[in-house]
Design a protein around this motif. Structure first.
Motif, PDB file in Angstrom:
ATOM      1  N   SER A   1       1.019  -0.993  -0.089  1.00 44.27           N
ATOM      2  CA  SER A   1      -0.025   0.000  -0.044  1.00 44.27           C
ATOM      3  C   SER A   1       0.814   1.223  -0.073  1.00 44.27           C
ATOM      4  O   SER A   1       1.140   2.026   0.920  1.00 44.27           O
ATOM      5  N   TYR A   2       1.481   1.530  -1.092  1.00 48.99           N
ATOM      6  CA  TYR A   2       2.273   2.724  -1.511  1.00 48.99           C
ATOM      7  C   TYR A   2       1.572   3.900  -1.710  1.00 48.99           C
ATOM      8  O   TYR A   2       0.875   3.938  -2.510  1.00 48.99           O
TER       9      TYR A   2
ATOM     10  N   ASP B   1       2.346   0.591 -13.821  1.00 48.63           N
ATOM     11  CA  ASP B   1       2.291   1.424 -14.759  1.00 48.63           C
ATOM     12  C   ASP B   1       2.035   2.924 -14.446  1.00 48.63           C
ATOM     13  O   ASP B   1       1.831   3.789 -15.200  1.00 48.63           O
ATOM     14  N   PHE B   2       1.946   3.299 -13.137  1.00 53.91           N
ATOM     15  CA  PHE B   2       1.139   4.414 -12.671  1.00 53.91           C
ATOM     16  C   PHE B   2       1.975   5.674 -13.181  1.00 53.91           C
ATOM     17  O   PHE B   2       1.475   6.912 -13.477  1.00 53.91           O
ATOM     18  N   MET B   3       3.336   5.658 -12.832  1.00 56.77           N
ATOM     19  CA  MET B   3       4.034   6.767 -13.027  1.00 56.77           C
ATOM     20  C   MET B   3       4.153   7.193 -14.830  1.00 56.77           C
ATOM     21  O   MET B   3       4.070   8.391 -15.016  1.00 56.77           O
TER      22      MET B   3
ATOM     23  N   PHE C   1      -4.304  14.602  -6.590  1.00 56.07           N
ATOM     24  CA  PHE C   1      -5.058  13.448  -6.511  1.00 56.07           C
ATOM     25  C   PHE C   1      -4.319  12.178  -5.773  1.00 56.07           C
ATOM     26  O   PHE C   1      -2.978  12.370  -5.701  1.00 56.07           O
ATOM     27  N   LEU C   2      -4.762  11.313  -5.125  1.00 59.00           N
ATOM     28  CA  LEU C   2      -4.461  10.474  -4.145  1.00 59.00           C
ATOM     29  C   LEU C   2      -4.573   8.950  -4.839  1.00 59.00           C
ATOM     30  O   LEU C   2      -5.703   8.687  -5.210  1.00 59.00           O
ATOM     31  N   ALA C   3      -3.457   8.245  -4.671  1.00 58.48           N
ATOM     32  CA  ALA C   3      -3.495   6.835  -5.078  1.00 58.48           C
ATOM     33  C   ALA C   3      -2.797   6.010  -4.181  1.00 58.48           C
ATOM     34  O   ALA C   3      -1.825   6.306  -3.740  1.00 58.48           O
ATOM     35  N   VAL C   4      -3.183   4.738  -4.270  1.00 59.73           N
ATOM     36  CA  VAL C   4      -2.579   3.638  -3.528  1.00 59.73           C
ATOM     37  C   VAL C   4      -2.168   2.795  -4.438  1.00 59.73           C
ATOM     38  O   VAL C   4      -2.939   2.306  -5.197  1.00 59.73           O
ATOM     39  N   ILE C   5      -0.423   2.393  -4.576  1.00 57.21           N
ATOM     40  CA  ILE C   5      -0.273   1.507  -5.346  1.00 57.21           C
ATOM     41  C   ILE C   5       0.405   0.254  -4.589  1.00 57.21           C
ATOM     42  O   ILE C   5       0.927   0.354  -3.486  1.00 57.21           O
TER      43      ILE C   5
END
Length: 182
Positions: A101-102, A152-154, A138-142
């Protein structure tokens, strides 16, 4: 009125002598900014200055970084109040930052003209949890738990928003805000 600010710099490589914290801090001090400090070695500079338009402050800082150190990257500025409001909103309730949970914050340089349309899970191991209008982020959990497979988020962030963003971990945002409050 004096305000606390955080400059979130893009493209900082601490191994590059021109981008070391002491050189970055010197540029901010030359601009007459006060109580300049760095947080970690990845382009997070906190400082205090009279309250002013953050867009103009961003441009002034970026011009100076480019002129004095040759740094072409972007500069995003947030006030301490904006960061504190983001932290107080608790956008990751019950989650802790770790491999599975990055927790990330994607800061947008410009305020969108309309509400940001968040993506539908840009990667199977990424979950966008919301948008904070005050912080323009915006906020995300990776999920980084599989070392053989990088989400592939970045790449998605770059394709979607270009270079007018910067990404910080939730832990880094907490450290930056804490340094401003110290």
């Amino acid at each position: 009125m004096v305000t606390g600010y955080a400059a979130l710099l893009r493209g900082i490589m601490p191994s590059n002598p021109a981008m070391r914290n002491e050189r970055l801090r010197a540029v901010f001090e030359e601009l007459g900014l006060e109580r300049v400090a760095s947080v970690l070695a990845s382009g997070n500079i906190v400082f205090h200055a009279p309250a002013q338009d953050t867009a103009a402050l961003e441009e002034r800082i970026q011009d100076a970084l480019h002129e004095r150190l040759g740094i072409p990257g972007g500069t995003l500025v947030r006030t301490g109040d904006e960061l504190r409001a983001l932290l107080d909103s608790d956008p990751f309730p019950g989650l802790t930052h770790g491999r599975g949970s990055y927790l990330t914050v994607v800061f947008l340089k410009n305020r969108p003209a309309a509400p940001v349309v968040l993506p539908e899970d840009p990667d199977p191991r990424t979950r966008v949890v919301g948008y904070d209008a005050v912080a323009r982020a915006f906020l995300a959990v990776i999920d980084n738990s599989d070392p053989g497979r990088t989400p592939d988020f970045m790449a998605w962030v770059g394709r979607t928003y270009g270079k007018e963003v910067t990404v910080r971990t939730w832990l880094t945002v907490q450290r930056v805000a804490g340094r401003l409050e110290a």
